[in-house]
Design a protein around this motif. Structure first.
Motif, short mmCIF file in Angstrom:
data_model
loop_
_atom_site.label_atom_id
_atom_site.label_comp_id
_atom_site.label_asym_id
_atom_site.label_seq_id
_atom_site.Cartn_x
_atom_site.Cartn_y
_atom_site.Cartn_z
N ASN A 110 83.17 59.75 10.39
CA ASN A 110 83.71 58.46 10.18
C ASN A 110 82.87 57.37 9.33
N VAL A 111 82.93 57.26 8.05
CA VAL A 111 81.39 56.02 7.22
C VAL A 111 82.74 54.92 6.62
N TYR A 112 81.80 53.97 6.73
CA TYR A 112 82.63 52.77 5.61
C TYR A 112 81.54 51.69 5.58
N ALA A 113 80.76 51.92 4.24
CA ALA A 113 79.39 52.12 3.77
C ALA A 113 79.97 50.58 3.15
N SER A 114 78.56 49.87 3.02
CA SER A 114 79.26 47.93 3.23
C SER A 114 79.34 47.86 1.03
N PRO A 115 79.90 46.80 0.50
CA PRO A 115 79.69 47.00 -0.75
C PRO A 115 78.29 46.70 -0.98
N MET A 116 77.35 45.84 -0.22
CA MET A 116 75.96 45.26 -0.53
C MET A 116 75.50 46.66 -1.10
N GLN A 117 74.87 47.10 -1.85
CA GLN A 117 73.50 48.10 -1.92
C GLN A 117 72.54 48.30 -1.23
N SER A 118 72.18 47.53 -0.46
CA SER A 118 70.92 47.68 0.38
C SER A 118 71.51 48.24 1.70
N GLU A 119 72.64 47.26 2.08
CA GLU A 119 73.54 47.52 3.32
C GLU A 119 73.68 49.38 3.17
N ARG A 120 74.52 49.26 2.52
CA ARG A 120 74.98 50.54 1.42
C ARG A 120 74.00 52.10 2.49
N LEU A 121 72.54 51.65 1.71
CA LEU A 121 72.04 52.58 1.73
C LEU A 121 71.47 52.84 3.45
N ALA A 122 71.56 51.23 3.84
CA ALA A 122 71.01 51.72 5.22
C ALA A 122 71.62 53.30 6.15
N VAL A 123 72.54 52.62 6.14
CA VAL A 123 74.13 53.52 6.52
C VAL A 123 74.23 54.70 6.04
N LEU A 124 73.99 55.05 5.14
CA LEU A 124 73.69 56.62 4.30
C LEU A 124 72.51 57.22 5.06
N GLN A 125 71.30 56.24 5.39
CA GLN A 125 70.05 56.77 5.34
C GLN A 125 70.11 57.63 6.98
N ILE A 146 80.38 55.68 -5.93
CA ILE A 146 80.42 56.46 -7.09
C ILE A 146 79.24 57.92 -6.45
N ILE A 147 79.99 59.63 -6.84
CA ILE A 147 78.72 60.04 -7.06
C ILE A 147 78.76 61.05 -8.46
N ASP A 148 79.33 60.52 -9.84
CA ASP A 148 79.34 60.69 -11.15
C ASP A 148 79.40 59.77 -12.10
N ARG A 159 77.49 53.12 -13.62
CA ARG A 159 76.12 53.39 -13.86
C ARG A 159 75.93 54.06 -12.12
N LEU A 160 76.13 55.09 -11.87
CA LEU A 160 74.98 55.42 -10.52
C LEU A 160 73.62 54.55 -10.55
N ASP A 161 73.82 53.99 -9.25
CA ASP A 161 72.46 53.58 -8.36
C ASP A 161 72.08 54.58 -7.22
N SER A 162 71.21 53.77 -6.37
CA SER A 162 70.30 54.10 -5.73
C SER A 162 71.06 55.89 -4.60
N THR A 163 72.23 54.41 -4.61
CA THR A 163 73.37 55.07 -2.86
C THR A 163 73.45 56.66 -3.83
N SER A 164 74.75 55.95 -5.03
CA SER A 164 75.30 56.61 -5.19
C SER A 164 74.74 57.78 -6.09
N LYS A 165 73.14 58.37 -5.91
CA LYS A 165 72.20 59.79 -6.94
C LYS A 165 71.38 60.18 -4.71
N PHE A 166 71.10 59.54 -3.47
CA PHE A 166 71.53 59.13 -2.42
C PHE A 166 72.34 60.32 -1.94
N LEU A 167 73.86 60.26 -1.76
CA LEU A 167 74.11 60.57 -1.38
C LEU A 167 74.95 61.71 -2.03
N MET A 168 74.50 62.19 -3.48
CA MET A 168 74.68 63.56 -4.55
C MET A 168 73.76 64.05 -4.01
#
Length: 379
Positions: A110-125, A146-148, A159-168
């Motif tokens: 179960n994931v609840y990623a942060s609205p902040m991009q840097s914090e979101r990326l840290a969770v996804l990693q 988003i993923i597309d 726009r697709l940011d770094s977290t979108s690309k990482f998730l994809m």
């Protein structure tokens, strides 16, 4: 085996009134597994206050103190679940529960990623290593990305940011299926969040499954207590299949002169029984099994010898340290014993690295995307 999944960003159930309303609504959905995000729970040692409002089965909760909105829950319905392990990887943001569902191993993330991009990326990693499992797997939650490009409409930024690309990339490498990407799987539209005025909509909530989990039907349902839709998916789980030991591989270090000479003598004996077989093919199949057993026995002998040597070196080390504490000069002997131990352990470590097919990983270096790609390919 049939399994019904649900996932919802509940927009806080910290208060008793909101908790009761949300859980009563979800009880009527009758999902076997329900993933909850943005529960608004603090990090606590015990979440009995929320568990008591879910009398339909087991429940697992995770709170966080990084912000008021963080908090996760996984609700299990019925008596078909047995919890093996619970891991709060990131409190209130990433929760992993390993369960047995009707005797089959299942991992729920179960994931609840942060609205902040840097914090979101840290969770996804943190996710790729959790996806490397032999269990059937369901990854669900509010990823806040988003993923597309079609994942947003209206005034929302598409726009697709770094977290979108990482998730994809992660979903592709792990060979996960997006349960709501198939138009035939359920109703339209596919946006899971919308602003109150309806001018901005996004698809930021997802349910991903491994190939062993077949999604039969999906549906998105608006709820009265959240601006996110309830995601529902009816799935079929494959029956648990026990994996075998895999293909036997010859340890090349066993091809010593002594072993080869002994094998030649045994082979000469095996050739004498060749007329007893109906065909040369059958004799050769039996001979291959004999060769395999020969080298397995040599490998076991080698492993036992190595273990005895390690135990003896450890005993010698303890005795030398005792002598050193009594004033005896044993520096050279200590150095020799430690060097021999180091060589043995280095040899064992190289075997482990070879078996796991991992390229050399230096200290503090994380596993690469290439590594996880190879893991999911099963190579």
């Amino acid at each position: 085996m049939e399994l019904k999944l649900a996932s919802l960003n509940v927009r806080s159930i910290k208060s008793t009134a909101r908790c009761v309303n949300a859980l009563q609504y979800l009880a009527k959905v009758k999902a076997d597994v329900t993933f909850l995000q943005e529960c608004g729970l603090p990090h606590l040692r015990c979440y009995r206050r929320w568990s008591r409002w879910w009398p339909h089965g087991l429940s697992v909760w995770s709170g966080g103190n990084d912000c008021r909105a963080s908090g996760l829950g996984i609700l299990l319905r019925g008596g078909n679940f047995a919890i093996n392990e619970v891991r709060e990887v990131v409190g209130g943001r990433l929760l992993v529960v390993d369960v047995m569902y009707r005797g089959s191993p299942l991992r729920l993330i179960n994931v609840y990623a942060s609205p902040m991009q840097s914090e979101r990326l840290a969770v996804l990693q943190q996710l790729p290593v959790l996806l490397a499992t032999s269990r059937q797997l369901v990854l669900a939650g509010d990823f806040n990305c988003i993923i597309d490009a079609a994942g947003r409409s209206g005034s929302a930024d598409s726009r697709l940011d770094s977290t979108s690309k990482f998730l994809m990339d992660m979903v592709k490498d792990a060979k996960l299926r997006d349960a709501f990407s198939d138009p035939a799987g359920g109703s339209q539209p596919r946006f899971t969040w919308s602003r109150s005025d309806g001018l901005a909509r996004s698809r930021i909530d997802f349910v991903f499954t491994t190939k062993a989990v077949t999604v039969r039907h999906t549906d998105l349902t608006p709820v009265f207590f959240s601006d996110h839709c309830l995601l529902q998916a009816s799935c079929h789980l494959q029956e648990d299949r026990k994996a075998g030991r895999g293909t036997w591989k010859l340890n090349m270090k066993l091809l010593t002169t002594e072993n080869i000479e002994e094998l030649k003598r045994d082979y000469a004996c095996w050739r004498t029984v060749r007329p007893l077989f109906d065909s040369p093919t059958l004799w050769w199949e039996a001979t291959k099994e004999n060769i395999k057993r020969f080298f397995i026995s040599k490998g076991v002998q080698r492993a036992r010898q190595s273990q005895r040597e390690l135990c003896q070196l450890q005993t010698d080390l303890q005795q030398l340290l005792l002598l050193q504490s009594r004033g005896v000069d044993v520096k050279e002997e200590l150095r020799d014993v430690k060097d021999r131990q180091a060589r043995l352990f280095t040899s064992e470590s190289s075997k482990i690295i070879f078996r796991s097919r991992v390229r050399h990983v230096e200290q503090d270096e994380t596993c690469s995307r290439f590594f996880f790609h190879k893991v999911h390919r099963g190579s």
